[in-house]
Every structure is written in structure tokens, then in C-alpha cells.
Scaffold this active site. Structure first.
Site, PDB file in Angstrom:
ATOM      1  N   TYR A 142     -16.471  15.476 -16.081  1.00  0.00           N
ATOM      2  CA  TYR A 142     -17.032  14.136 -15.905  1.00  0.00           C
ATOM      3  C   TYR A 142     -18.080  14.127 -14.772  1.00  0.00           C
ATOM      4  O   TYR A 142     -17.855  14.706 -13.704  1.00  0.00           O
ATOM      5  CB  TYR A 142     -15.889  13.161 -15.606  1.00  0.00           C
TER       6      TYR A 142
ATOM      7  N   ASP B  71      -7.995  17.336 -15.689  1.00  0.00           N
ATOM      8  CA  ASP B  71      -8.261  15.949 -16.059  1.00  0.00           C
ATOM      9  C   ASP B  71      -8.037  15.878 -17.571  1.00  0.00           C
ATOM     10  O   ASP B  71      -8.834  16.381 -18.362  1.00  0.00           O
ATOM     11  CB  ASP B  71      -9.705  15.584 -15.690  1.00  0.00           C
TER      12      ASP B  71
ATOM     13  N   LYS C 154      -8.743   4.539 -19.419  1.00  0.00           N
ATOM     14  CA  LYS C 154      -9.050   4.853 -20.814  1.00  0.00           C
ATOM     15  C   LYS C 154      -7.795   4.664 -21.673  1.00  0.00           C
ATOM     16  O   LYS C 154      -7.317   3.569 -21.813  1.00  0.00           O
ATOM     17  CB  LYS C 154      -9.619   6.276 -20.900  1.00  0.00           C
TER      18      LYS C 154
ATOM     19  N   ARG D 170       0.850  -1.204   0.000  1.00  0.00           N
ATOM     20  CA  ARG D 170       0.000   0.000   0.000  1.00  0.00           C
ATOM     21  C   ARG D 170       0.881   1.247   0.000  1.00  0.00           C
ATOM     22  O   ARG D 170       0.479   2.319  -0.437  1.00  0.00           O
ATOM     23  CB  ARG D 170      -0.966   0.006   1.187  1.00  0.00           C
TER      24      ARG D 170
END
Ligand code: PLP
Length: 391
Positions: free
Chosen positions: A110, A182, A207, A57
Site C-alpha cells: 500500500y 498486511d 475494508k 485510551r
């Protein structure tokens, strides 16, 4: 003995032989934890973690290799990878905002990002001001005291509006406001926002960066002092990337440029051809002369991108008929893969938008969004043309 118990051998035997093979590809360090040689070694990690390994992590070599590649592509000192694009956006915002701060956010962004800032950030005392896309630089210049950050997206979904990134970044810098973009639709092949002055560059790496519609992934790229609090949020909140996903992301990024160059070319060809189709009222594609941001797009972007949207004449019902008649292009949401995908924003990404929001963003009910893949461009044109014939 034929049936000897395997015991400790099964757990420890053999593996150390292959730990340092000079493989061409970065191995997947599919491990949650790392060995220390001694107590002193373990204590040294906590004293100065840099370059040492404790727990995945916190750090993992395959994830770090992928992060270095993202940083190189974006031209930043560092990048942090996340389990999804939303985890990346969330971490970037939470890392840099506190109760009482104001966040400026573009009104065309978005949908889940809008939901995140409207419904979650505001619960923690962040004031959110939504700004029309074309007025971001003015809004930064006139921002009230206490404005900490500005978040926008370019090109936007689904009408591919383009923001003057350098102007927005400069306006933010002049006021000490952190700029965040973004740049999922642009990719570093078409736009490198950090080179235009943006502080943090965010991707849904689900994407184009990964490019194969098989993993969720997110990235935040920027210089080290701005990445440090983002990494702190990731370490603590835990939205990190799995090493197997990082391996696939590295592989995806190796072909990013060839994929994007092909997708740029195919999308432009489809946009130019379909603009004249009798059933198409309008094609939204930034490299078309008819696009409102054409000049800026040509100046700023290396290519128009792999997404175009068609306004089908007659509105929603004919658009659904075109959508349902597609044979090669898959009816699916998302974008950026090698398969071409089509979706109807008013029943997918923009389902919850009000009529006023749709109108402000130039989205009509007959809009069909197409994410262009790597199929033969002629086959895609034939498929869209036959589908439009069923409108
Ligand atoms: N940003 C943009 C522009 C997107 O299109 C998406 C997803 O569609 C996201 C962020 C969210 O990314 P993810 O689905 O990887 O969480």
C-alpha cells in the site's frame, strides 16, 4: 414543583438500573473513564492494571470485545485495534523497530505504507530495504545482521499478486526476523497467516472486517509477547479505536464470512466472464488460470477475494471512458464494502508511483480496479459490460 432544578439528578439519576442487563449484543461502553470504589481500588489499578478499568485510551470493554473477535478469527492469542489501518501499521513497526535496525519491506505494498517507511521511519535511524515481492523469502534468508522485521502484503493491490506466506514466514523465523503481513485483501476467511507462521497480522479494518465503508479502523493480531509492545505504543501514542466504532466492527465481523463468500464468488464470475471481453486485454484475479500466481493462490487461499482489475485495451483514455460510464458500480477509491467500487490506480492509489515502479508491479495506465460488493452478480456483469462498450 413544575420548574424544579434538575441538578445532580440530571448527571447521576437512573442509569445504574441498566448497567448489567444481559443484552444479546455487546453494549457500546461510550465512556472515557471508569469509577473506582475507593482509593485502595484506584491504587490497585496502578499496581496491577489487568482486568481493571481506568481510562479508554488504555482499555474499553467494547474495544476489547472486538479485539477478542479479531484474535479468534485470526487464530492468535490477542489483537489490538486502532483508529485506522495506518495507525495499526505504524504502531506495529514502531513497537518492534529501533534506530540501527533494518526493515525489509515488499516493493509492492500500500502506497502510504511505502511512504511511512521511506519518509518517516528512516528519520529515526531505521534502515529500510525494499525487496521485490517474489524474492521475500530469499531476502530474509540472506538478510544482513541487524535485520529486525519484514513487512509484506498479500494479495497485493491492484494486480492481486500472491505471496507464499508459509515460505516467507519460515525464512524469517530461521533468521530471527519478525514477519508482519498486511492481510487486508485476504481477510481471515480466505487466509489466516498466523496459522502459516506469520508473527503479526495487520488489517485496514476499514475494508472487509468492518465491511460497510463507514468507519476507519485498523487491527494488529499476534501472540501476547509480540502484542505487548504494540499495545504500549497505542496506549502512549493514542491511536486507539473509539468504542462506537468497535461496536460497528463487531457487527461487521458477524457477517464477514457470508460477505466474503459472496464476494469471492461474484468476483470470480466477473473475472471469468470479462477475461473474454473484446475490450479487455487482461483480467488480474488470482483464481484465474491466466494469473501468474494461480497455482499458489488455489493452494493457499480459501477464495480469490473481492477485488479484480481489468486492463482496458487502448490504455488510459478508454479506461476513463469505461470508468465514467459505470451505472451501478460507484466511482470511488477504497474497497471491501457492500457497494461495488471502481477506481483507476494511476490516478488514485498509484498516482505517485514512477513509471519504473508501475512497470515492476505490472500496473498499466488502462487498469481499472473493481471492488465487488453484494449487488446481484448479473447486474454487475451487465454494468461492466455496458461500460466496456463505451471504451
Ligand atoms: N493496507 C491496505 C492494503 C490498504 O488498502 C489500506 C487503505 O487503503 C491501508 C492499509 C490503510 O488503511 P486505512 O485507510 O484504514 O488507514
Amino acid at each position: 414543583m413544575a420548574n424544579q432544578k434538575l441538578g445532580t439528578l440530571a448527571v447521576h439519576g437512573g442509569e445504574d438500573q441498566v448497567w448489567s442487563v444481559p443484552a444479546v449484543n455487546t453494549p457500546i461502553y461510550q465512556t472515557t473513564t471508569y469509577r473506582f470504589d475507593s482509593a485502595a481500588d484506584a491504587a490497585a489499578y496502578l499496581d496491577a492494571p489487568d482486568g481493571k478499568w481506568l481510562y479508554s485510551r488504555l482499555e474499553n470493554p467494547t474495544v476489547i470485545a472486538a479485539e477478542r473477535k479479531v484474535a479468534l478469527l485470526e487464530g492468535t492469542e490477542q489483537a489490538a485495534l486502532f483508529a485506522s489501518g495506518m495507525a495499526a501499521i505504524h504502531a506495529a513497526l514502531v513497537a518492534h523497530l529501533a534506530a540501527g535496525d533494518t526493515l525489509l519491506v515488499a516493493d509492492t505494498i500500500y502506497g502510504q505504507t511505502t511512504r511511512l517507511v521511506r519518509t518517516i521511519l528512516t528519520r529515526f535511524g531505521v534502515k529500510v530495504v525494499e525487496v521485490p515481492l517474489q524474492r521475500l523469502a530469499e531476502a530474509a534468508a540472506a538478510a544482513p545482521a541487524g535485520t529486525r522485521a519484514l513487512l509484506f502484503e498479500t494479495p497485493t493491490n491492484p494486480t492481486m499478486r500472491v505471496v507464499d506466506v508459509a515460505a516467507v514466514a519460515a525464512a524469517c523465523r530461521a533468521r530471527g526476523i519478525l514477519s508482519m503481513v498486511d492481510a487486508t485483501f485476504a481477510t481471515p476467511v480466505n487466509l489466516r497467516p498466523a496459522t502459516l507462521g506469520v508473527d503479526l497480522v495487520i488489517h485496514s479494518a476499514t475494508k472487509y472486517l468492518n465491511g460497510h465503508c463507514d468507519h476507519l479502523a485498523g487491527a494488529v493480531a499476534g501472540n501476547k509477547p509480540l502484542l505487548a509492545p504494540v499495545l504500549e505504543v497505542r496506549r502512549t501514542a493514542g491511536g486507539t479505536m473509539d468504542p462506537a466504532v468497535a461496536y460497528d466492527l463487531i457487527r461487521g465481523m458477524k457477517t464477514l464470512e457470508v460477505r466474503i463468500e459472496r464476494q469471492n464468488a461474484t468476483a470470480l464470475r466477473l473475472a471469468e466472464a470479462l477475461e473474454h471481453h473484446p475490450m479487455v486485454a487482461r483480467v488480474h484475479y488470482p483464481f484465474l488460470r491466466s494469473h501468474p500466481d494461480h497455482d499458489l493462490a488455489r493452494r493457499q487461499l480459501g477464495g480469490g477475494g473481492g477485488v479484480l482489475s481489468l486492463s482496458v485495451k487502448g490504455g488510459f483514455e478508454p479506461c476513463c471512458r469505461v470508468h465514467d460510464a459505470l451505472r451501478i458500480v460507484a466511482r470511488a477509491s477504497s474497497l471491501g464494502g457492500v457497494e461495488s467500487l471502481a477506481s483507476i490506480p494511476v490516478i488514485s492509489s498509484h498516482r505517485n508511483a514512477t513509471d519504473a515502479e508501475l512497470a515492476a508491479q505490472g500496473i498499466d495506465r488502462g487498469l481499472l480496479r473493481v471492488s465487488v460488493g453484494l449487488e446481484d452478480p448479473g447486474d454487475l456483469l451487465a454494468d461492466l459490460t455496458q461500460a466496456l462498450g463505451r471504451a
